[in-house]
Write a protein that holds these residues in place. Structure first.
Motif, PDB file in Angstrom:
ATOM      1  N   GLU A 179      -3.310   1.674  -1.101  1.00  0.00           N
ATOM      2  CA  GLU A 179      -3.138   2.084  -2.515  1.00  0.00           C
ATOM      3  C   GLU A 179      -1.840   1.630  -3.024  1.00  0.00           C
ATOM      4  OE1 GLU A 179      -5.014   3.613  -4.289  1.00  0.00           O
ATOM      5  OE2 GLU A 179      -6.479   4.347  -2.820  1.00  0.00           O
ATOM      6  N   LEU A 180      -0.825   1.464  -2.121  1.00  0.00           N
ATOM      7  CA  LEU A 180       0.235   0.554  -2.505  1.00  0.00           C
ATOM      8  C   LEU A 180       0.076  -0.803  -2.712  1.00  0.00           C
ATOM      9  CD1 LEU A 180       2.908   2.315  -0.168  1.00  0.00           C
ATOM     10  CD2 LEU A 180       2.716   2.459  -2.342  1.00  0.00           C
ATOM     11  N   GLY A 181      -0.689  -1.359  -1.768  1.00  0.00           N
ATOM     12  CA  GLY A 181      -1.033  -2.912  -2.180  1.00  0.00           C
ATOM     13  C   GLY A 181      -1.747  -3.143  -3.054  1.00  0.00           C
ATOM     14  N   LEU A 182      -3.063  -2.371  -3.540  1.00  0.00           N
ATOM     15  CA  LEU A 182      -3.784  -2.424  -4.751  1.00  0.00           C
ATOM     16  C   LEU A 182      -2.773  -2.655  -5.964  1.00  0.00           C
ATOM     17  CD1 LEU A 182      -6.732  -0.189  -3.912  1.00  0.00           C
ATOM     18  CD2 LEU A 182      -6.885  -2.591  -4.158  1.00  0.00           C
ATOM     19  N   ARG A 183      -1.620  -2.237  -6.079  1.00  0.00           N
ATOM     20  CA  ARG A 183      -0.850  -1.944  -7.166  1.00  0.00           C
ATOM     21  C   ARG A 183       0.215  -3.027  -7.093  1.00  0.00           C
ATOM     22  NH1 ARG A 183      -3.142   2.544  -6.068  1.00  0.00           N
ATOM     23  NH2 ARG A 183      -3.696   4.006  -7.805  1.00  0.00           N
ATOM     24  N   GLY A 184       0.001  -4.302  -5.846  1.00  0.00           N
ATOM     25  CA  GLY A 184       0.936  -5.307  -5.964  1.00  0.00           C
ATOM     26  C   GLY A 184       2.150  -4.997  -5.350  1.00  0.00           C
ATOM     27  N   LEU A 185       2.388  -3.799  -4.383  1.00  0.00           N
ATOM     28  CA  LEU A 185       3.838  -3.635  -4.007  1.00  0.00           C
ATOM     29  C   LEU A 185       3.751  -4.045  -2.406  1.00  0.00           C
ATOM     30  CD1 LEU A 185       3.763   0.275  -5.199  1.00  0.00           C
ATOM     31  CD2 LEU A 185       5.012  -1.714  -6.269  1.00  0.00           C
ATOM     32  N   ASP A 186       4.848  -4.434  -2.277  1.00  0.00           N
ATOM     33  CA  ASP A 186       5.027  -5.037  -0.786  1.00  0.00           C
ATOM     34  C   ASP A 186       5.688  -3.823   0.250  1.00  0.00           C
ATOM     35  OD1 ASP A 186       4.005  -7.629  -1.356  1.00  0.00           O
ATOM     36  OD2 ASP A 186       6.257  -8.319  -1.824  1.00  0.00           O
ATOM     37  N   LYS A 197       3.658   0.879  11.201  1.00  0.00           N
ATOM     38  CA  LYS A 197       2.574  -0.360  10.951  1.00  0.00           C
ATOM     39  C   LYS A 197       1.388   0.135  10.157  1.00  0.00           C
ATOM     40  CE  LYS A 197      -1.063  -2.233  14.026  1.00  0.00           C
ATOM     41  NZ  LYS A 197      -1.659  -2.158  15.565  1.00  0.00           N
ATOM     42  N   GLY A 198       1.210   1.089  10.084  1.00  0.00           N
ATOM     43  CA  GLY A 198       0.198   1.667   9.284  1.00  0.00           C
ATOM     44  C   GLY A 198       0.053   1.201   7.655  1.00  0.00           C
ATOM     45  N   PRO A 199       1.209   1.261   7.182  1.00  0.00           N
ATOM     46  CA  PRO A 199       1.333   1.051   5.523  1.00  0.00           C
ATOM     47  C   PRO A 199       1.038  -0.670   5.583  1.00  0.00           C
ATOM     48  CG  PRO A 199       3.107   2.624   6.163  1.00  0.00           C
ATOM     49  CD  PRO A 199       2.385   2.098   7.481  1.00  0.00           C
ATOM     50  N   MET A 200       1.592  -1.422   6.472  1.00  0.00           N
ATOM     51  CA  MET A 200       1.431  -2.679   6.366  1.00  0.00           C
ATOM     52  C   MET A 200      -0.014  -3.052   6.525  1.00  0.00           C
ATOM     53  SD  MET A 200       4.728  -4.320   8.413  1.00  0.00           S
ATOM     54  CE  MET A 200       6.373  -4.076   7.893  1.00  0.00           C
ATOM     55  N   LYS A 201      -0.736  -2.225   7.357  1.00  0.00           N
ATOM     56  CA  LYS A 201      -2.072  -2.762   7.810  1.00  0.00           C
ATOM     57  C   LYS A 201      -2.972  -2.412   6.753  1.00  0.00           C
ATOM     58  CE  LYS A 201      -5.209  -2.550  11.840  1.00  0.00           C
ATOM     59  NZ  LYS A 201      -5.529  -2.016  13.015  1.00  0.00           N
ATOM     60  N   GLY A 202      -2.556  -1.260   6.101  1.00  0.00           N
ATOM     61  CA  GLY A 202      -3.571  -0.969   4.750  1.00  0.00           C
ATOM     62  C   GLY A 202      -3.249  -1.958   3.586  1.00  0.00           C
ATOM     63  N   ALA A 203      -1.989  -2.467   3.458  1.00  0.00           N
ATOM     64  CA  ALA A 203      -1.402  -3.134   2.374  1.00  0.00           C
ATOM     65  C   ALA A 203      -2.031  -4.509   2.445  1.00  0.00           C
ATOM     66  CB  ALA A 203      -0.002  -3.248   2.317  1.00  0.00           C
ATOM     67  N   THR A 204      -2.458  -5.082   3.838  1.00  0.00           N
ATOM     68  CA  THR A 204      -3.015  -6.285   3.835  1.00  0.00           C
ATOM     69  C   THR A 204      -4.514  -6.598   3.452  1.00  0.00           C
ATOM     70  OG1 THR A 204      -3.773  -5.925   6.056  1.00  0.00           O
ATOM     71  CG2 THR A 204      -1.495  -6.840   6.245  1.00  0.00           C
ATOM     72  N   ILE A 205      -5.173  -5.658   3.478  1.00  0.00           N
ATOM     73  CA  ILE A 205      -6.479  -5.556   2.999  1.00  0.00           C
ATOM     74  C   ILE A 205      -6.470  -5.453   1.548  1.00  0.00           C
ATOM     75  CG2 ILE A 205      -8.652  -4.328   2.778  1.00  0.00           C
ATOM     76  CD1 ILE A 205      -7.879  -5.508   5.538  1.00  0.00           C
ATOM     77  N   ALA A 206      -5.574  -4.649   1.031  1.00  0.00           N
ATOM     78  CA  ALA A 206      -5.469  -4.501  -0.427  1.00  0.00           C
ATOM     79  C   ALA A 206      -5.045  -5.751  -1.179  1.00  0.00           C
ATOM     80  CB  ALA A 206      -4.562  -3.309  -0.893  1.00  0.00           C
ATOM     81  N   HIS A 207      -4.020  -6.399  -0.438  1.00  0.00           N
ATOM     82  CA  HIS A 207      -3.330  -7.791  -0.866  1.00  0.00           C
ATOM     83  C   HIS A 207      -4.445  -8.726  -0.941  1.00  0.00           C
ATOM     84  CE1 HIS A 207       1.100  -6.484  -0.042  1.00  0.00           C
ATOM     85  NE2 HIS A 207       0.495  -6.070  -1.282  1.00  0.00           N
ATOM     86  N   ALA A 330      -2.252   9.187  -5.381  1.00  0.00           N
ATOM     87  CA  ALA A 330      -1.167   9.820  -6.141  1.00  0.00           C
ATOM     88  C   ALA A 330       0.126   9.397  -5.822  1.00  0.00           C
ATOM     89  CB  ALA A 330      -1.259  11.113  -6.050  1.00  0.00           C
ATOM     90  N   VAL A 331       0.467   9.270  -4.197  1.00  0.00           N
ATOM     91  CA  VAL A 331       1.715   8.731  -3.875  1.00  0.00           C
ATOM     92  C   VAL A 331       2.144   7.183  -4.337  1.00  0.00           C
ATOM     93  CG1 VAL A 331       3.046   7.875  -1.912  1.00  0.00           C
ATOM     94  CG2 VAL A 331       1.671  10.135  -1.950  1.00  0.00           C
ATOM     95  N   ALA A 332       1.183   6.498  -4.412  1.00  0.00           N
ATOM     96  CA  ALA A 332       1.061   4.972  -4.869  1.00  0.00           C
ATOM     97  C   ALA A 332       1.243   4.888  -6.463  1.00  0.00           C
ATOM     98  CB  ALA A 332      -0.033   4.181  -4.250  1.00  0.00           C
ATOM     99  N   ARG A 333       0.507   5.805  -7.072  1.00  0.00           N
ATOM    100  CA  ARG A 333       0.861   5.856  -8.599  1.00  0.00           C
ATOM    101  C   ARG A 333       2.110   6.467  -8.785  1.00  0.00           C
ATOM    102  NH1 ARG A 333      -4.320   7.883  -8.571  1.00  0.00           N
ATOM    103  NH2 ARG A 333      -3.538  10.113  -8.684  1.00  0.00           N
ATOM    104  N   LYS A 334       2.785   7.435  -8.078  1.00  0.00           N
ATOM    105  CA  LYS A 334       4.135   8.073  -8.476  1.00  0.00           C
ATOM    106  C   LYS A 334       5.024   6.933  -8.259  1.00  0.00           C
ATOM    107  CE  LYS A 334       2.735  12.658  -7.885  1.00  0.00           C
ATOM    108  NZ  LYS A 334       3.363  13.406  -9.160  1.00  0.00           N
ATOM    109  N   MET A 335       4.821   6.317  -6.993  1.00  0.00           N
ATOM    110  CA  MET A 335       5.867   5.038  -6.600  1.00  0.00           C
ATOM    111  C   MET A 335       5.986   4.120  -7.588  1.00  0.00           C
ATOM    112  SD  MET A 335       8.213   4.370  -4.607  1.00  0.00           S
ATOM    113  CE  MET A 335       8.079   5.824  -3.525  1.00  0.00           C
TER     114      MET A 335
END
Length: 459
Positions: A179-186, A197-207, A330-335
């Motif tokens: 969800e963070l990656g979908l919003r362009g966040l590194d 590792k988990g947040p990076m792995k999820g972000a790679t797919i979204a990016h 919701a976490v990603a939106r708030k962030m």
């Protein structure tokens, strides 16, 4: 009957760094090759081996050296640049005789950072490490040398959390990272496994879905931790800070917001470090989004963390964070909303986007803490102190337990002299003991094996 000696396949290799590590001075090479007690070679060897065994399931800093006792690394400066010779290196870092490109990049980062630290923070350092501003300037210099400070719009989320977490918690960190990656966040983490590792792995797919070509998966570690938490394979920018205090300051200086996933004592240390800084009057109005989050199964964990913080640091500390359970979107939106406020504030204050100069970090949060038995017993964990001062000593208590769990120096002290003793007010020690017992019961202290406490909590 003795256990059979396990021998793993090894490779000898010669590699030539490119980009960011083109040349070294003779002095830097000499420091890295110095095998004396005051030299850098043993440290270089340990950090390099951690990188070459990236993905190892062990969090015992001695395990890799026992599996690869003959490994060595030599750094040489030639007319055409730097050459690195690897002897008896783990074969897992190679494919068909060629080192994996990502592993090679992380290895070059190890050499770069240790060479910089040996010279720039050594005896002839230009930084005044006795002052708060001097230490901050040193942190800035290390990060700039690592080329991770970019004057672009704020978009970097630091994710904290444990290396030893359950499957449901790990899956949740990936979902939140997506969800963070979908919003362009590194993403920036402590570079290891689990919640790092988990947040990076999820972000790679979204990016990839968003066709984001310039991506940053920053891992910040330090020599005492890297062997127990080898860099995960997604990290594409590795930075080795010289000690835990400079590592923590690096996190909060480059972060535009921080998300805390479930973890153990290291995660508690990070939370207390940040809250202690944010509780200072100078930082009261500074926007700094801080969200504690995990799946529904983690709700009791965060309730206990929250209760401990309210008991020790008060309601003002609890007001600096938000707890969100089971909703990564919701976490990603708030962030993203919080980072927008950070951007507006820094424009108004004419502060940089890439380094949080406005954040006041006092010396008690910067000076390296050496967790000896005497130092741990002397911590002042009593009510009546200023919240940020109490937070500093609570942070040191957790830091000492981390050292006793996974750092070689700390483990040796425990083996020689027994557990650390931690003293304080009765209610505070009762809450601390309950929190640590929960970490043990939930297997948040170690990945494998039976956990033997390296501490005693005494009222």
């Amino acid at each position: 009957m003795r256990e059979p000696i396990v021998t793993l396949p090894t490779v000898d290799a010669r590699i030539y760094p490119r980009g960011g590590l083109d040349v070294l001075s003779r002095d830097e090479v000499a420091r890295l090759r110095d095998a004396s007690s005051g030299g850098m070679h043993d440290l270089l060897r340990r950090c390099a081996l951690a990188v070459l065994t990236s993905g190892s399931p062990s969090d015992d800093p001695r395990a890799a050296r026992e599996l690869y006792p003959d490994f060595d690394i030599q750094v040489l400066q030639q007319d055409r640049g730097v050459r690195i010779d690897l002897l008896n290196a783990p074969a897992m870092a190679f494919v068909d005789g060629e080192i994996i490109r990502g592993v090679a990049e992380l290895l070059f980062a190890v050499v770069r950072d240790l060479a910089y630290t040996a010279i720039e923070l050594g005896e002839r350092s230009n930084y005044d490490l006795t002052t708060s501003s001097g230490i901050t300037n040193a942190v800035f210099g290390l990060l700039r040398n690592a080329r991770i400070l970019h004057p672009a719009d704020p978009n970097l989320v630091v994710c904290w959390g444990g290396h030893s977490i359950g499957r449901d918690e790990y899956v949740y960190t990936k979902q939140a990272g997506y969800e963070l990656g979908l919003r362009g966040l590194d993403i920036c983490t402590g570079c290891g496994p689990g919640a790092m590792k988990g947040p990076m792995k999820g972000a790679t797919i979204a990016h990839a879905k968003q066709r984001k070509r310039s991506t940053r998966y920053i891992g910040i570690t330090e020599p005492g931790i890297i062997a127990a938490e080898s860099p995960n394979p997604i990290v594409n920018h590795l930075v080795i800070m010289p000690d835990i205090e400079k590592r923590l300051e690096a996190f909060v200086r480059i972060a535009h917001g921080i998300i805390v996933f479930p973890g153990g004592v290291g995660t508690a240390e990070e939370i207390l470090y940040l809250l202690g800084i944010l509780l200072r009057e100078e930082n009261r109005d500074l926007p700094f989004p801080l969200i504690l989050t995990g799946p529904a199964i983690s709700a009791p964990y965060f309730e206990q963390i929250d209760q401990f913080i309210r008991l020790t640091l008060g309601e003002a500390a609890a007001s600096r964070y938000e707890i969100v359970i089971g909703d990564g979107a919701a976490v990603a939106r708030k962030m993203a909303q919080g980072i927008k406020r950070v951007r507006e504030y820094r424009i108004a204050q004419k502060d940089s986007f890439f380094f949080n100069w406005a954040l006041e970090v006092p010396q008690e949060f910067q000076q390296p803490f050496v967790p000896t038995h005497e130092a741990m017993a002397a911590l002042d964990l009593h009510h009546g102190r200023k919240p940020h001062e109490l937070a500093a000593d609570l942070r040191r208590a957790f830091s000492g337990i981390v050292a006793g769990n996974v750092k070689e120096d700390g483990m040796r002290r425990i083996e020689a002299h027994g557990p650390f003793d931690i003293h304080g007010d009765h209610d505070m020690m009762r809450a601390l003991d309950a929190l640590l017992r929960a970490f043990v019961e939930q297997r948040r202290m170690k990945i494998a094996g039976e956990y033997r406490p390296c501490y005693r909590v005494l009222a």
